[in-house]
Design an enzyme around this catalytic site. Structure first.
Site, PDB file in Angstrom:
ATOM      1  N   HIS A  16       0.869  -1.239  -0.123  1.00  0.00           N
ATOM      2  CA  HIS A  16       0.023  -0.005  -0.099  1.00  0.00           C
ATOM      3  C   HIS A  16       1.037   1.235   0.051  1.00  0.00           C
ATOM      4  CE1 HIS A  16      -3.463   2.739   1.360  1.00  0.00           C
ATOM      5  NE2 HIS A  16      -2.391   3.462   2.115  1.00  0.00           N
ATOM      6  N   GLU A  17       1.754   1.099   0.976  1.00  0.00           N
ATOM      7  CA  GLU A  17       2.615   2.489   1.055  1.00  0.00           C
ATOM      8  C   GLU A  17       3.442   2.721  -0.173  1.00  0.00           C
ATOM      9  OE1 GLU A  17       2.364   4.474   3.180  1.00  0.00           O
ATOM     10  OE2 GLU A  17       0.916   3.110   4.203  1.00  0.00           O
ATOM     11  N   HIS A  70       1.755   4.169  -3.162  1.00  0.00           N
ATOM     12  CA  HIS A  70       1.580   6.004  -3.009  1.00  0.00           C
ATOM     13  C   HIS A  70       2.848   6.376  -4.176  1.00  0.00           C
ATOM     14  CE1 HIS A  70      -1.321   6.634  -0.346  1.00  0.00           C
ATOM     15  NE2 HIS A  70      -0.817   5.866   0.474  1.00  0.00           N
TER      16      HIS A  70
END
Ligand SMILES: *[C@@H]1O[C@H](CO)[C@@H](O)[C@H](O)[C@H]1NC(C)=O
Ligand SMILES: *[C@@H]1O[C@H](CO)[C@@H](O)[C@H](O)[C@H]1NC(C)=O
Ligand SMILES: *[C@@H]1O[C@H](CO)[C@@H](O)[C@H](O)[C@H]1NC(C)=O
Ligand SMILES: *[C@@H]1O[C@H](CO)[C@@H](O)[C@H](O)[C@H]1NC(C)=O
Ligand SMILES: *[C@@H]1O[C@H](CO)[C@@H](O)[C@H](O)[C@H]1NC(C)=O
Length: 815
Positions: A549-550, A553
């Protein structure tokens, strides 16, 4: 009257309470402060039909940059500003698809009389438009205040209309999240900004040079941005103390945007590195058309934020727009051996989301000639932050630690910004990163020490997962020219010197994670935290979904609007999708051929349903999210918006899986030594154009195809996309890649969750408000497709509506 007052005070108490303690019961996580707002450009249009090349010989291959130039000239020639523009140097041709993405920046000349010595003051040409738009930010904040007021009214209505039927506690609980989010947005973005600080006017500081003017503007921003209220007060009380301490270094540039003044400013309170400052024009919407406003554009790196801010040159210095390059993860309610062998790691292997879904296994370093040609532990010495820059250009650093070309991983217990000297495991000459993991329950006071015992496992896992994501995304087109994260780019284009700095067990927080994405050429920064949700503590480094998820970004920020623009996914729907892509990609990566529902962050948060409102599911009872859900209380925050987007993508993806089947691995086959990619069982047999040119490889299966379309869509969508823009970009990506064979399947998937062609939003607000209307219909050309699973080998669908991206020369156009 009496009753009204009573309720108002109850509501106020509820808000304060919600702020003081996290909704998650045993979390000591503070809410991170983050600013994010800017002018909306409702006039902006997304056109996908470029000017046709006029030739009597039919389609000719033309230099795509020329096509772009002609298009821009064509659509801007009648505008007031005319068509002075520059093609940005981060424009590129995507090797995967053959599509060229051209990014342009509109230019407006500053008067040559504005030089350092002349200074900037009212009446200068620079000030021509400033001062006209004082109402802009106020309007934004007023709308927010109105929204909060109407929420409070709603609570009153609920409480009094239903008498004692609904306990006050329950009403407060149901309404709290929405109010919390609005309150934070208002407090962060409006409190200091509504009253720009008139330093000169108040006689506190007398700016006499351009440096000092930029210092004043910067101080105004720091007052708004610092989470330290004592420091903010001190800056307001004696601005000259702070401005006089700042050191201004004028930046001389031979080429580029350099007609405007640029500085590097050191000694800025609360900034952790020198601030970059440049004078530019920013576009602000007017009544009938747009106008330009002269601003300082600052890049400010702070402990927990990394801002790109635009602050007016003219006094009072207003903050016109601000984007935080840092993205939070969910806050749940609450030297050198001769030749080193390839490394091995004892880790949770790829596809294992967390310690409950698999065991530690021995995994191998990836030598994929395309993604990581020299493996994960080598980098050029001149790009190695640990070595002296003067080293020979040809030298290599080959490390036995978690330090390489794509990722630098290490502990960061101190929670500081320094990272080069931090501890990282050393595998020795054998390159065996093999560590045991068996944390035991302890007393609360010893939980932290117990977690720290396993730092070698945590850092190794973070390094492994980070590199695997790098390699996977690379193969789907997040490569050097597209702005990926690498210290060395092997002469393949793009800006280098930007591997991801990954902090394991970062001491700056609990129960969270975040990622900062500056533009291409500057290191991405990922912080992973421990979760005190269980005993022993759970380590976010070990939950692949959170790390993916990170990292995502970084992917979405660099792909949207081009590698050099990190300001396209700041807030509202686009900020929300920035969160949603990460959830969707993490869920896709962990899924297997037997369909399941999945929760985000369930292990770390120690909650079966994870950190979102709903688990990702095709079942509308289990996850009822549709486009319209964004209207609900609690859906102004980027994470809630993102959850809706991820769910929509999950539904769309499973349509493609029903049609094209499932690939057990998302990794394309290894390329051969010459870089050629074999089809394997991964790609469809490669096709050729009439003139014998190879067409792009098309992933054969539904999950891999969706993965490709989502990444290609990010490259095609405009800056600050809405849900509609991002949907259209995915459909345009399919048009370009498969000639639109999935046109109806994609529309059916989007329509299933309300994003059909007639979906609407009325009265959109910058942070995501407005009234939405779902549409469950599909375009007319798709009407016959009633059965959910279409034929396995359908005829290519008819060409979609004109304007839906029908040409290889599509490119995003934005103002
Ligand atoms: C270091 O790594 C580079 C790149 O893989 C390789 O060419 C070189 O031989 C290595 N040097 C040593 C001393 O192992
Ligand atoms: C992990 O290993 C244990 C012991 O060998 C085994 O019982 C268990 O099934 C394994 N778990 C998974 C998820 O593979
Ligand atoms: C490295 O590998 C060799 C051969 O397998 C082994 O004898 C040696 O003990 C290993 N060294 C370390 C430090 O693990
Ligand atoms: C697929 O994933 C689900 C959910 O994680 C799991 O229960 C199931 O055992 C997996 N199936 C296979 C074949 O690995
Ligand atoms: C959807 O979920 C609900 C609630 O768990 C369940 O009752 C229903 O049978 C499910 N529907 C389908 C089609 O699986």
């Amino acid at each position: 009257m009496m009753r009204r007052l009573l309720v108002a005070s109850v509501v106020a108490a509820g808000l304060a309470g919600a702020f003081a303690h996290n909704t998650h019961s045993d979390s000591n996580q503070l809410r991170r402060k983050t600013l994010g707002f800017g002018p909306s450009h409702p006039h902006a249009t997304y056109r996908t039909t470029p000017t046709a090349a006029t030739s009597s010989f039919g389609a000719i291959r033309e230099d795509p940059t020329e096509v772009a130039r002609r298009f821009i000239t064509d659509i801007t020639k009648d505008t007031a500003i005319g068509s002075t523009f520059a093609i940005r140097k981060d424009s590129y041709t995507d090797k995967n698809t053959g599509i060229t993405h051209v990014f342009a920046r509109q230019m407006a000349s500053f008067s040559p009389t504005v030089t350092r010595s002349s200074g900037v003051h009212p009446g200068d040409p620079l000030g021509l438009l400033a001062g006209e738009r004082d109402d802009l930010h106020t309007e934004y904040c007023q709308k927010l205040a109105d929204e909060m007021e109407s929420r409070v009214q709603r609570i009153q209505e609920r409480l009094f209309a239903q008498g004692e039927q609904v306990p006050m506690q329950q009403v407060m609980h149901e309404e709290q999240q929405g109010l919390d989010t609005l309150r934070d947005i208002h407090e962060w973005n409006c409190a200091h900004v509504e009253t720009p600080f008139k330093m000169t006017a108040e006689g506190k500081f007398s700016a006499s040079s351009e440096e000092a003017f930029s210092g004043q503007a910067l101080l105004q921003f720091m007052i708004a941005a610092t989470p330290n209220s004592g420091l903010a007060e001190s800056m307001m009380k004696s601005p000259s103390d702070y401005i006089n301490k700042m050191q201004f270094t004028f930046v001389h540039e031979l080429t580029g945007e350099s007609v405007t003044p640029a500085f590097v400013i050191d000694n800025v309170p609360d900034a952790v590195s020198p601030v970059k400052a440049r004078m530019v024009y920013i576009q602000v919407p007017g009544d009938n058309s747009n106008s330009l406003e002269a601003v300082w554009r600052f890049e400010v790196e702070m402990q927990d934020n990394w801002y790109e801010a635009a602050v007016t040159v003219m006094e009072p210095h207003r903050i016109v727009s601000v984007v935080d390059w840092a993205s939070d993860s969910p806050i749940p309610a609450p030297k050198e051996p001769k030749t080193l062998p390839p490394a091995t790691y004892n880790v949770f292997g790829w596809g294992v989301n967390d310690p409950t879904t698999g065991n530690l296994t021995i995994e191998h370093e990836n030598f994929d000639h395309l993604a990581s040609p020299v493996g994960w532990h080598s980098l050029r010495a001149y790009n190695d932050p640990a070595t002296v820059k003067s080293k020979s250009k040809d030298g290599w650093s080959n490390t036995t630690t978690t330090w390489g070309n794509n990722v630098f991983a290490h502990e960061n217990w101190e929670g500081r910004n320094a990272w080069v000297e931090n501890y990282r495991p050393d595998a020795g000459k054998n390159m065996t990163f093999h560590y045991a993991y068996d944390p035991q329950p302890t007393d609360k006071t010893e939980a932290m020490d117990e977690a720290k015992k396993f730092i070698d496992v945590a850092v190794t896992q973070l390094f492994y997962t980070g590199n695997m994501i790098h390699d996977l995304y690379y193969r789907y087109g997040f490569d050097e020219v597209a702005g990926n994260f690498q210290q060395h780019n092997f002469g393949r284009g793009g800006e280098e010197g930007d591997a991801v700095i990954m902090n394991a067990q970062d001491g700056s927080g609990f129960n969270n994670a975040n990622f900062m994405t500056p533009p291409d050429g500057q290191n991405g920064r990922c912080r992973m935290y421990l979760w005190n949700t269980a005993n022993p503590y759970r380590d976010g480094d070990l939950e692949a979904g959170i790390v993916i998820h990170e990292y995502s970004h970084g992917l979405s920020t660099r792909l949207t609007g081009g590698p050099a623009n990190s300001g396209c996914l700041g807030w509202g729907e686009s900020g929300g999708m920035g969160e949603g892509w990460g959830d969707f990609l993490a869920t896709t990566i962990r899924s297997n051929s037997t369909y399941s529902d999945y929760a985000m962050g369930a292990w770390a948060a120690n909650r079966d349903t994870g950190i979102r409102n709903y688990v990702y599911s095709l079942n509308e009872t289990i996850n009822p999210s549709t486009y319209k859900t964004l209207d609900k209380p609690g859906y102004w925050g980027v994470h809630a918006i993102g959850e809706v987007w991820a769910e929509i993508l999950w539904v769309v993806s499973n349509r493609l899986i029903a049609k094209h089947g499932f690939s057990d691995s998302l990794y394309p086959p290894y390329p051969s030594d010459d870089g050629a990619v074999p089809e394997g069982n991964f790609y469809r047999p490669q096709e050729f154009t009439a003139s014998g040119v190879k067409k792009p490889l098309i992933p054969k299966h539904g999950n891999s195809l969706m993965f490709q379309l989502v990444l290609n869509g990010m490259k095609l969508q405009p800056c600050r996309p809405s849900f509609f823009d991002a949907r259209d970009a995915i459909i345009a990506a399919d048009q370009a890649l498969t000639n639109g064979e999935n046109f109806c399947d994609l529309w059916e998937g989007f329509a299933a969750r309300g994003l059909g062609p007639d979906a609407r939003v009325d009265g959109r607000t910058p942070w995501g408000g407005g009234v939405r209307t779902d549409d469950h219909s599909v375009p007319k050309t798709c009407k016959s497709a009633e059965d959910p699973i279409p034929e396995p080998e359908p005829e290519p669908t008819p060409t979609p509506d004109p304007g839906e991206g029908d040409d290889d020369d599509d490119f995003p156009w934005f103002w």
